[in-house]
Design a protein around this motif. Sequence first.
Motif, PDB file in Angstrom:
ATOM      1  N   SER A  37       0.852  -1.128  -0.045  1.00  0.00           N
ATOM      2  CA  SER A  37      -0.011   0.000   0.069  1.00  0.00           C
ATOM      3  C   SER A  37       0.807   1.278   0.051  1.00  0.00           C
ATOM      4  CB  SER A  37      -0.890  -0.149   0.979  1.00  0.00           C
ATOM      5  OG  SER A  37      -0.101   0.029   2.369  1.00  0.00           O
ATOM      6  N   PHE A  38       1.890   1.280   0.302  1.00  0.00           N
ATOM      7  CA  PHE A  38       2.877   2.449   0.311  1.00  0.00           C
ATOM      8  C   PHE A  38       3.414   2.991  -0.950  1.00  0.00           C
ATOM      9  CE2 PHE A  38       7.070   4.483   0.376  1.00  0.00           C
ATOM     10  CZ  PHE A  38       7.052   5.397   1.427  1.00  0.00           C
ATOM     11  N   ASN A  39       3.193   1.837  -2.080  1.00  0.00           N
ATOM     12  CA  ASN A  39       3.485   2.291  -3.321  1.00  0.00           C
ATOM     13  C   ASN A  39       2.181   2.478  -4.231  1.00  0.00           C
ATOM     14  OD1 ASN A  39       6.488   2.395  -3.220  1.00  0.00           O
ATOM     15  ND2 ASN A  39       6.104   0.336  -2.910  1.00  0.00           N
ATOM     16  N   ASN A  40       1.180   1.909  -3.711  1.00  0.00           N
ATOM     17  CA  ASN A  40      -0.069   1.788  -4.433  1.00  0.00           C
ATOM     18  C   ASN A  40      -1.261   2.361  -3.288  1.00  0.00           C
ATOM     19  OD1 ASN A  40      -2.275   1.440  -6.110  1.00  0.00           O
ATOM     20  ND2 ASN A  40      -1.999  -0.942  -6.004  1.00  0.00           N
ATOM     21  N   PRO A  41      -1.691   3.465  -3.897  1.00  0.00           N
ATOM     22  CA  PRO A  41      -2.762   4.126  -2.764  1.00  0.00           C
ATOM     23  C   PRO A  41      -4.320   3.622  -2.880  1.00  0.00           C
ATOM     24  CG  PRO A  41      -2.246   5.656  -4.532  1.00  0.00           C
ATOM     25  CD  PRO A  41      -1.386   4.351  -4.859  1.00  0.00           C
ATOM     26  N   ILE A  42      -4.545   2.763  -3.919  1.00  0.00           N
ATOM     27  CA  ILE A  42      -6.023   2.583  -3.865  1.00  0.00           C
ATOM     28  C   ILE A  42      -6.535   1.921  -2.649  1.00  0.00           C
ATOM     29  CG2 ILE A  42      -5.603  -0.096  -4.739  1.00  0.00           C
ATOM     30  CD1 ILE A  42      -7.778   0.220  -6.612  1.00  0.00           C
ATOM     31  N   LEU A  43      -5.862   1.140  -1.664  1.00  0.00           N
ATOM     32  CA  LEU A  43      -6.579   0.909  -0.847  1.00  0.00           C
ATOM     33  C   LEU A  43      -6.828   1.738   0.380  1.00  0.00           C
ATOM     34  CD1 LEU A  43      -4.648  -2.694  -0.130  1.00  0.00           C
ATOM     35  CD2 LEU A  43      -7.202  -2.265  -0.599  1.00  0.00           C
TER      36      LEU A  43
ATOM     37  N   VAL B  92     -12.196  -7.547  -2.523  1.00  0.00           N
ATOM     38  CA  VAL B  92     -11.597  -8.148  -3.719  1.00  0.00           C
ATOM     39  C   VAL B  92     -10.828  -6.974  -4.266  1.00  0.00           C
ATOM     40  CG1 VAL B  92     -11.805  -9.146  -6.096  1.00  0.00           C
ATOM     41  CG2 VAL B  92     -13.077 -10.036  -4.066  1.00  0.00           C
ATOM     42  N   HIS B  93      -9.625  -7.232  -4.810  1.00  0.00           N
ATOM     43  CA  HIS B  93      -8.783  -6.395  -5.525  1.00  0.00           C
ATOM     44  C   HIS B  93      -8.108  -6.924  -6.536  1.00  0.00           C
ATOM     45  CE1 HIS B  93      -4.622  -4.126  -5.658  1.00  0.00           C
ATOM     46  NE2 HIS B  93      -5.366  -3.630  -6.668  1.00  0.00           N
ATOM     47  N   LEU B  94      -8.777  -6.451  -7.719  1.00  0.00           N
ATOM     48  CA  LEU B  94      -8.150  -6.964  -9.032  1.00  0.00           C
ATOM     49  C   LEU B  94      -7.353  -5.793  -9.853  1.00  0.00           C
ATOM     50  CD1 LEU B  94     -11.669  -8.089 -10.345  1.00  0.00           C
ATOM     51  CD2 LEU B  94      -9.681  -9.688  -9.148  1.00  0.00           C
ATOM     52  N   SER B  95      -6.182  -6.457 -10.448  1.00  0.00           N
ATOM     53  CA  SER B  95      -5.481  -5.554 -11.318  1.00  0.00           C
ATOM     54  C   SER B  95      -4.879  -6.006 -12.396  1.00  0.00           C
ATOM     55  CB  SER B  95      -4.160  -5.002 -10.298  1.00  0.00           C
ATOM     56  OG  SER B  95      -3.503  -6.053  -9.999  1.00  0.00           O
ATOM     57  N   TYR B  96      -4.474  -5.433 -13.392  1.00  0.00           N
ATOM     58  CA  TYR B  96      -3.669  -5.886 -14.544  1.00  0.00           C
ATOM     59  C   TYR B  96      -2.930  -4.999 -14.886  1.00  0.00           C
ATOM     60  CZ  TYR B  96      -3.253  -7.938 -19.344  1.00  0.00           C
ATOM     61  OH  TYR B  96      -2.358  -8.524 -20.341  1.00  0.00           O
ATOM     62  N   LYS B  97      -1.576  -5.496 -15.159  1.00  0.00           N
ATOM     63  CA  LYS B  97      -0.362  -4.711 -15.490  1.00  0.00           C
ATOM     64  C   LYS B  97       0.202  -4.926 -16.672  1.00  0.00           C
ATOM     65  CE  LYS B  97       3.398  -2.993 -12.424  1.00  0.00           C
ATOM     66  NZ  LYS B  97       4.307  -3.338 -11.467  1.00  0.00           N
ATOM     67  N   THR B  98       0.513  -4.190 -17.767  1.00  0.00           N
ATOM     68  CA  THR B  98       0.904  -4.388 -19.032  1.00  0.00           C
ATOM     69  C   THR B  98       1.881  -3.194 -19.389  1.00  0.00           C
ATOM     70  OG1 THR B  98       0.465  -5.063 -21.069  1.00  0.00           O
ATOM     71  CG2 THR B  98      -1.004  -3.326 -20.022  1.00  0.00           C
TER      72      THR B  98
ATOM     73  N   GLN C 190      -7.002  -0.997 -12.049  1.00  0.00           N
ATOM     74  CA  GLN C 190      -7.242  -1.610 -10.775  1.00  0.00           C
ATOM     75  C   GLN C 190      -8.673  -1.197 -10.468  1.00  0.00           C
ATOM     76  OE1 GLN C 190      -4.121  -1.303  -7.574  1.00  0.00           O
ATOM     77  NE2 GLN C 190      -3.226   0.042  -9.055  1.00  0.00           N
ATOM     78  N   ILE C 191      -9.239  -2.496  -9.619  1.00  0.00           N
ATOM     79  CA  ILE C 191     -10.595  -2.194  -8.972  1.00  0.00           C
ATOM     80  C   ILE C 191     -10.567  -2.765  -7.783  1.00  0.00           C
ATOM     81  CG2 ILE C 191     -11.605  -4.138 -10.150  1.00  0.00           C
ATOM     82  CD1 ILE C 191     -14.295  -2.667 -10.181  1.00  0.00           C
ATOM     83  N   VAL C 192     -11.272  -2.159  -6.472  1.00  0.00           N
ATOM     84  CA  VAL C 192     -11.619  -2.674  -5.173  1.00  0.00           C
ATOM     85  C   VAL C 192     -12.583  -2.851  -5.043  1.00  0.00           C
ATOM     86  CG1 VAL C 192     -10.999  -2.505  -2.966  1.00  0.00           C
ATOM     87  CG2 VAL C 192      -9.140  -2.287  -4.566  1.00  0.00           C
ATOM     88  N   THR C 193     -13.295  -3.829  -4.660  1.00  0.00           N
ATOM     89  CA  THR C 193     -14.892  -3.978  -4.115  1.00  0.00           C
ATOM     90  C   THR C 193     -15.137  -4.801  -3.028  1.00  0.00           C
ATOM     91  OG1 THR C 193     -17.222  -4.352  -5.067  1.00  0.00           O
ATOM     92  CG2 THR C 193     -15.458  -5.837  -5.953  1.00  0.00           C
TER      93      THR C 193
ATOM     94  N   THR D 135     -14.225   1.158  -5.446  1.00  0.00           N
ATOM     95  CA  THR D 135     -13.101   1.974  -5.862  1.00  0.00           C
ATOM     96  C   THR D 135     -12.486   1.430  -7.154  1.00  0.00           C
ATOM     97  OG1 THR D 135     -12.547   2.186  -3.368  1.00  0.00           O
ATOM     98  CG2 THR D 135     -10.709   3.238  -4.922  1.00  0.00           C
ATOM     99  N   LEU D 136     -12.036   2.257  -8.027  1.00  0.00           N
ATOM    100  CA  LEU D 136     -11.480   2.069  -9.484  1.00  0.00           C
ATOM    101  C   LEU D 136     -10.425   3.256  -9.740  1.00  0.00           C
ATOM    102  CD1 LEU D 136     -14.088   2.635 -12.246  1.00  0.00           C
ATOM    103  CD2 LEU D 136     -14.468   2.944  -9.858  1.00  0.00           C
ATOM    104  N   GLY D 137      -9.594   2.878 -10.721  1.00  0.00           N
ATOM    105  CA  GLY D 137      -8.636   3.837 -11.255  1.00  0.00           C
ATOM    106  C   GLY D 137      -7.394   3.018 -11.901  1.00  0.00           C
ATOM    107  N   ALA D 138      -6.262   3.794 -11.950  1.00  0.00           N
ATOM    108  CA  ALA D 138      -4.997   3.118 -12.513  1.00  0.00           C
ATOM    109  C   ALA D 138      -4.037   3.944 -12.220  1.00  0.00           C
ATOM    110  CB  ALA D 138      -5.315   3.073 -14.163  1.00  0.00           C
ATOM    111  N   THR D 139      -2.757   3.250 -12.395  1.00  0.00           N
ATOM    112  CA  THR D 139      -1.444   3.816 -12.284  1.00  0.00           C
ATOM    113  C   THR D 139      -0.799   3.695 -13.484  1.00  0.00           C
ATOM    114  OG1 THR D 139      -0.371   1.871 -11.622  1.00  0.00           O
ATOM    115  CG2 THR D 139      -1.405   3.298  -9.875  1.00  0.00           C
ATOM    116  N   ALA D 140       0.185   4.572 -13.933  1.00  0.00           N
ATOM    117  CA  ALA D 140       0.974   4.594 -15.159  1.00  0.00           C
ATOM    118  C   ALA D 140       2.289   5.188 -14.927  1.00  0.00           C
ATOM    119  CB  ALA D 140       0.143   5.420 -16.173  1.00  0.00           C
ATOM    120  N   SER D 141       3.299   4.415 -15.323  1.00  0.00           N
ATOM    121  CA  SER D 141       4.619   4.809 -15.070  1.00  0.00           C
ATOM    122  C   SER D 141       5.286   4.926 -16.321  1.00  0.00           C
ATOM    123  CB  SER D 141       5.314   4.175 -13.995  1.00  0.00           C
ATOM    124  OG  SER D 141       5.346   2.705 -14.378  1.00  0.00           O
ATOM    125  N   MET D 142       6.603   5.789 -16.459  1.00  0.00           N
ATOM    126  CA  MET D 142       7.398   5.806 -17.528  1.00  0.00           C
ATOM    127  C   MET D 142       8.687   6.287 -17.139  1.00  0.00           C
ATOM    128  SD  MET D 142       5.853   8.994 -19.717  1.00  0.00           S
ATOM    129  CE  MET D 142       7.144   8.969 -20.865  1.00  0.00           C
TER     130      MET D 142
END
Length: 376
Positions: free
Chosen positions: A123-129, A196-202, A212-215, A257-264
Amino acid sequence: MKKMLSLAALLAVVAYATPASAELKFGGDAGIRMRTQFGDINRDTKEDDVTYQYRIRLKAAADLGSGYFFKTMLMNEEGNIAGGWQSVGYGNHEAITVDISNFYFGRMMQDSHYMMGRIPLNSFNNPILDLSLYPMQALDTPVFNINFDRGYGANYGTKIGDGDLNATILVLDNEAGRASTLHTDTDGLFNDGYGVHLSYKTTIGDVTIEPQIVTVLTETDIWDQTKVATAFTTNALQGYAPAGTDVTFASKVTPWTLGATASMPVGDELKLTGSAFYTFCDDGDADYHATLLRLKGEYGPFMAWVDYNAGEDKVADVETSNTFVWAQYKYNVYESAAGSFTLQPTLRWLTTAEDGNDAEKDTSTLRAELWATVSF
């Protein structure tokens, strides 16, 4: 402290007692930090303080072969402490115990994995929770601090196409299968709250995207938002309400809760990450929505991010907005194959505005910290 050292010694004896036992590795870290805090409440009252803290975490990992593994971490969670950091006190003010903060086991395979137990949440690097569990005060990494960054559940991940799909189910509370003041009309097998926490990283080109989505699948309970900023119950991920709050319960809550992260990467060393999440709930005693935006930069030993969180609690008729800045610089004093010693100046700045119920509240807290950590 003696209990922690004794337990570590016992694990070492067990690890080497039987030649056929799994390969067991030990590690961990020990740190001290000095925190100077400057508070500004309603712009007219300041609360300044200097606090000295320490933290010890012991880690063990076992390789059972064929990809099967076991991992655990022990640290002190006694009392109202954040992330395992214990403040120096006197007498009974300084309680030191040994707690199994997390433990999990599973199997790593070529294109998939699974694990179960008291698993870490990152959770330190991913604030969705943070937003899902603390929508009106989603800042200063509350899941990492208050919930010690772990929850009871199971995780499964597998490669799909060019990305990785991850699914985690968490037990948010554990209600008895009988009539209760919280679940008067939902008694039965599934009284418990499940999230439930679902994520797909590509990766597309140089950009890594993770929607990501949390429900919450079944009804769970939260602290009444009119009393405290939407912290989950004492059983929800083993959290607790802040000291001194007047707590009542709001039940039948199933937030989304839903959203996304993007990094480059930018250039050779700079990495930028953006996050955007939205949460909402309209059932039972709760009717709210909130947003969390994060922009994060990493450049060599320097890392910083800025969060903006805004939300509205329609039941309490309160609107909140928060800004949080975290900045740190990690300096390696010594590093070898056996471990390292680092110094880390850290700056945290939090501002909060609240408007509603014929009252306005503005708070500001600045924390300047110096961490000294040995990892082994």
